[in-house]
Design an enzyme around this catalytic site. Structure first.
Site, PDB file in Angstrom:
ATOM      1  N   GLU A  39     -27.862  37.878  87.011  1.00  0.00           N
ATOM      2  CA  GLU A  39     -28.455  39.052  87.677  1.00  0.00           C
ATOM      3  C   GLU A  39     -27.729  40.323  87.223  1.00  0.00           C
ATOM      4  O   GLU A  39     -28.369  41.356  86.993  1.00  0.00           O
ATOM      5  CB  GLU A  39     -28.359  38.903  89.213  1.00  0.00           C
ATOM      6  N   GLY A  45     -15.973  39.896  76.228  1.00  0.00           N
ATOM      7  CA  GLY A  45     -15.833  38.525  76.732  1.00  0.00           C
ATOM      8  C   GLY A  45     -17.177  37.835  76.837  1.00  0.00           C
ATOM      9  O   GLY A  45     -17.306  36.634  76.579  1.00  0.00           O
ATOM     10  N   GLU A  98     -17.992  35.988  84.195  1.00  0.00           N
ATOM     11  CA  GLU A  98     -18.029  37.194  83.342  1.00  0.00           C
ATOM     12  C   GLU A  98     -19.353  37.965  83.526  1.00  0.00           C
ATOM     13  O   GLU A  98     -19.922  38.482  82.570  1.00  0.00           O
ATOM     14  CB  GLU A  98     -17.721  36.846  81.886  1.00  0.00           C
ATOM     15  N   THR A 130     -22.747  37.562  86.454  1.00  0.00           N
ATOM     16  CA  THR A 130     -23.856  36.612  86.656  1.00  0.00           C
ATOM     17  C   THR A 130     -25.081  37.068  85.839  1.00  0.00           C
ATOM     18  O   THR A 130     -25.127  38.204  85.352  1.00  0.00           O
ATOM     19  CB  THR A 130     -24.262  36.577  88.152  1.00  0.00           C
ATOM     20  N   SER A 139     -19.239  40.281  91.844  1.00  0.00           N
ATOM     21  CA  SER A 139     -20.147  41.131  91.064  1.00  0.00           C
ATOM     22  C   SER A 139     -19.801  42.604  91.274  1.00  0.00           C
ATOM     23  O   SER A 139     -19.848  43.404  90.342  1.00  0.00           O
ATOM     24  CB  SER A 139     -21.593  40.898  91.502  1.00  0.00           C
TER      25      SER A 139
HETATM   26  C1  LIG Z   1     -15.178  28.493  87.378  1.00  0.00           C
HETATM   27  C2  LIG Z   1     -15.038  29.963  87.525  1.00  0.00           C
HETATM   28  C3  LIG Z   1     -14.131  30.644  86.727  1.00  0.00           C
HETATM   29  C4  LIG Z   1     -13.965  32.035  86.867  1.00  0.00           C
HETATM   30  N1  LIG Z   1     -13.006  32.683  86.132  1.00  0.00           N
HETATM   31  C5  LIG Z   1     -12.691  33.970  86.438  1.00  0.00           C
HETATM   32  C6  LIG Z   1     -11.557  34.609  85.831  1.00  0.00           C
HETATM   33  O1  LIG Z   1     -10.848  34.037  84.996  1.00  0.00           O
HETATM   34  N2  LIG Z   1     -11.262  35.870  86.221  1.00  0.00           N
HETATM   35  C7  LIG Z   1     -12.000  36.557  87.138  1.00  0.00           C
HETATM   36  O2  LIG Z   1     -11.666  37.695  87.438  1.00  0.00           O
HETATM   37  N3  LIG Z   1     -13.087  35.971  87.726  1.00  0.00           N
HETATM   38  C8  LIG Z   1     -13.443  34.711  87.397  1.00  0.00           C
HETATM   39  N4  LIG Z   1     -14.520  34.090  88.000  1.00  0.00           N
HETATM   40  C9  LIG Z   1     -15.289  34.845  88.990  1.00  0.00           C
HETATM   41  C10 LIG Z   1     -16.689  35.172  88.543  1.00  0.00           C
HETATM   42  O3  LIG Z   1     -16.653  36.168  87.568  1.00  0.00           O
HETATM   43  C11 LIG Z   1     -17.492  35.569  89.809  1.00  0.00           C
HETATM   44  O4  LIG Z   1     -17.685  34.392  90.538  1.00  0.00           O
HETATM   45  C12 LIG Z   1     -18.800  36.224  89.462  1.00  0.00           C
HETATM   46  O5  LIG Z   1     -18.590  37.494  88.891  1.00  0.00           O
HETATM   47  C13 LIG Z   1     -19.707  36.383  90.682  1.00  0.00           C
HETATM   48  O6  LIG Z   1     -19.024  36.933  91.765  1.00  0.00           O
HETATM   49  P1  LIG Z   1     -19.107  36.223  93.201  1.00  0.00           P
HETATM   50  O7  LIG Z   1     -18.765  34.790  93.022  1.00  0.00           O
HETATM   51  O8  LIG Z   1     -18.291  37.002  94.144  1.00  0.00           O
HETATM   52  O9  LIG Z   1     -20.622  36.290  93.582  1.00  0.00           O
HETATM   53  P2  LIG Z   1     -21.339  37.514  94.344  1.00  0.00           P
HETATM   54  O10 LIG Z   1     -20.977  38.783  93.701  1.00  0.00           O
HETATM   55  O11 LIG Z   1     -21.089  37.351  95.793  1.00  0.00           O
HETATM   56  O12 LIG Z   1     -22.853  37.180  94.031  1.00  0.00           O
HETATM   57  C14 LIG Z   1     -23.629  36.242  94.785  1.00  0.00           C
HETATM   58  C15 LIG Z   1     -25.055  36.288  94.244  1.00  0.00           C
HETATM   59  O13 LIG Z   1     -25.602  37.604  94.462  1.00  0.00           O
HETATM   60  C16 LIG Z   1     -26.038  38.158  93.219  1.00  0.00           C
HETATM   61  N5  LIG Z   1     -25.814  39.605  93.241  1.00  0.00           N
HETATM   62  C17 LIG Z   1     -24.685  40.273  93.582  1.00  0.00           C
HETATM   63  N6  LIG Z   1     -24.874  41.598  93.456  1.00  0.00           N
HETATM   64  C18 LIG Z   1     -26.142  41.776  93.020  1.00  0.00           C
HETATM   65  C19 LIG Z   1     -26.944  42.923  92.692  1.00  0.00           C
HETATM   66  N7  LIG Z   1     -26.453  44.156  92.766  1.00  0.00           N
HETATM   67  N8  LIG Z   1     -28.211  42.714  92.289  1.00  0.00           N
HETATM   68  C20 LIG Z   1     -28.715  41.460  92.179  1.00  0.00           C
HETATM   69  N9  LIG Z   1     -28.019  40.347  92.482  1.00  0.00           N
HETATM   70  C21 LIG Z   1     -26.754  40.496  92.887  1.00  0.00           C
HETATM   71  C22 LIG Z   1     -25.210  37.457  92.164  1.00  0.00           C
HETATM   72  O14 LIG Z   1     -25.815  37.519  90.895  1.00  0.00           O
HETATM   73  C23 LIG Z   1     -25.133  36.052  92.727  1.00  0.00           C
HETATM   74  O15 LIG Z   1     -26.317  35.364  92.429  1.00  0.00           O
HETATM   75  C24 LIG Z   1     -14.745  32.733  87.807  1.00  0.00           C
HETATM   76  C25 LIG Z   1     -15.679  32.037  88.598  1.00  0.00           C
HETATM   77  C26 LIG Z   1     -15.811  30.681  88.478  1.00  0.00           C
HETATM   78  C27 LIG Z   1     -16.788  29.967  89.370  1.00  0.00           C
END
Ligand SMILES: Cc1cc2nc3c(=O)[nH]c(=O)nc-3n(C[C@H](O)[C@H](O)[C@H](O)COP(=O)(O)OP(=O)(O)OC[C@H]3O[C@@H](n4cnc5c(N)ncnc54)[C@H](O)[C@@H]3O)c2cc1C
Length: 380
Positions: free
Chosen positions: A367, A242, A363, A365, A132
């Protein structure tokens, strides 16, 4: 306001619907079970012009509008969200990003192959410690005159192993924070570029998600997209569009599950009558139908905003936030309408329920979408 689609839009929708029924449906359960990438199907989608729908025809694109793209995304996602995410990443992140911000040489070399389906693209922003919070990039690209040296790890990359060309976001100047980030075109097979193991996922199991490791990968300077320091803006602008594609994917998953539940309710009998005659089931269908129609309007609004050249950050975020919630709600209820049959693979709704969840995560979450929406409505 005109809610009617044009004849061309209807034709595109029909073509995507036919493709989904004839080419994606057979084998969709098996591909999900085996986590098998839909290689042949993606090749055919490329031949039919679904892989670079909105890109400039000069580079092999379809020159279509965003409305056409979301219609195709909805229809493909009704049947196979694993295939549709490949279409989505290729169209709205990779092709659109290159078409809008790449130079002529980059487009000739890379975009022409991506639009035809000859090559597949990936968009590489996320890292183990930068999801995120995409500004916390640890991957570095150090300027060595005519080339950069790329080091770091990306994770969760859709098309991670299948892609030929990867758009990689990396920090080139840490002092400048997000203004010191750039985007690069990196080819599969370049020395020092390793592909990590495939993720074993809950849903969209037919798509291949991998981490990518870059060890001193030499990236020619001509492969940087845009001016020095443009990478973060490139990533945010590209993801903004996207999200409309992912919102359409969520809409399709919901609509696919609803259509299956509707049909099932007309054939399954309980207490001497088809279950549709029980008001509890009929009301579920009414709720599903209403939610889907509301999601569709938000998706279309975002697509029309983009096509009209209006700002679509807000409408795209609202469409994704809402459609992904609808996808979760509707698929869960579709399983319920199917009773025990909903819990097994041959009835498809359990897969759609598993596939729905990712639309609330990638793309941006839900949140993060709420952050985008609230910041916009709260600014003066
Ligand atoms: C199947 C799959 C395909 C994907 N494909 C791609 C891709 O092609 N290219 C790419 O670059 N990425 C890709 N992703 C990554 C995806 O975009 C990230 O998983 C997503 O952006 C969330 O990041 P994170 O997993 O690090 O979660 P985190 O950022 O660690 O978030 C964990 C939780 O905390 C919440 N959170 C974080 N910050 C805040 C805030 N400031 N306020 C409130 N809540 C917050 C989040 O909403 C979530 O609920 C993919 C992920 C998956 C699972």
């Amino acid at each position: 306001m005109d809610f009617k689609l044009t004849e061309e839009h209807e034709m595109i929708r029909q073509a995507a619907k036919d493709f989904a029924k004839n080419e994606l449906l057979p084998g969709v359960v098996e591909r999900d079970n085996k986590q098998e990438f839909p290689t042949e199907q993606i090749k055919k989608l490329g031949e039919l012009g679904f892989m670079g729908m909105m890109a400039n025809p000069e580079y092999g694109g379809g020159g279509m509008d965003t409305v056409s793209y979301v219609l195709a995304m909805e229809e493909l996602s009704k049947i196979d969200a694993s295939a549709s995410v490949v279409v989505s990443v290729n169209n709205s992140l990779v092709c659109w990003g290159l078409d809008t911000y790449g130079n002529h040489e980059q487009k000739e070399k890379y975009l022409t192959k991506l639009t035809s389906g000859e090559a597949i693209g990936a968009f590489c922003l996320s890292e183990p410690e930068a999801g995120s919070d995409a500004t916390s990039q640890k991957t570095t690209a150090i300027d060595h005159g005519d080339h950069y040296i790329l080091n770091g790890t990306k994770n969760w990359i859709t098309n991670g192993n299948s892609a030929d060309y990867h758009l990689v976001i990396a920090q080139t100047d840490r002092e400048k924070k997000h203004r010191g980030i750039n985007a690069f075109i990196v080819e599969k097979g370049w020395e020092g570029f390793e592909i990590g193991p495939k993720e074993d996922k809950m849903g969209i199991r037919g798509s291949d998600t991998h981490s990518l490791i870059f060890n001193d990968v030499k990236v020619p300077k001509e492969n940087r997209i845009g001016e020095d320091g443009f990478g973060f803006k490139f990533a945010m602008k590209t993801l903004s569009g996207g999200r409309i594609g992912i919102a359409a994917q969520a809409l399709g998953i919901a609509a696919g599950a609803y259509e299956l539940a509707l049909e099932y309710s007309k054939t399954r009998k309980a207490f001497g009558t088809e279950i549709k005659n029980h008001q509890a089931i009929a009301f579920k269908l009414a709720d599903m139908h209403t939610q889907i129609e509301a999601a569709r309007l938000l998706v279309m609004k975002a697509a029309v905003d983009k096509d009209n050249g209006d700002n679509y950050d807000l409408s795209g975020a609202m469409a994704k936030l809402y459609a992904s919630q609808v996808a979760m709600d509707v698929t869960t209820e579709a399983v319920q309408v199917h009773g025990g049959n909903g819990y097994v693979k041959e009835y498809h709704v359990e897969r759609l329920m598993r596939d729905a969840k990712i639309t609330q995560i990638y793309e941006g979450t839900s949140e993060i979408q709420k952050i985008v929406i609230s910041r916009t409505i709260l600014q003066d």
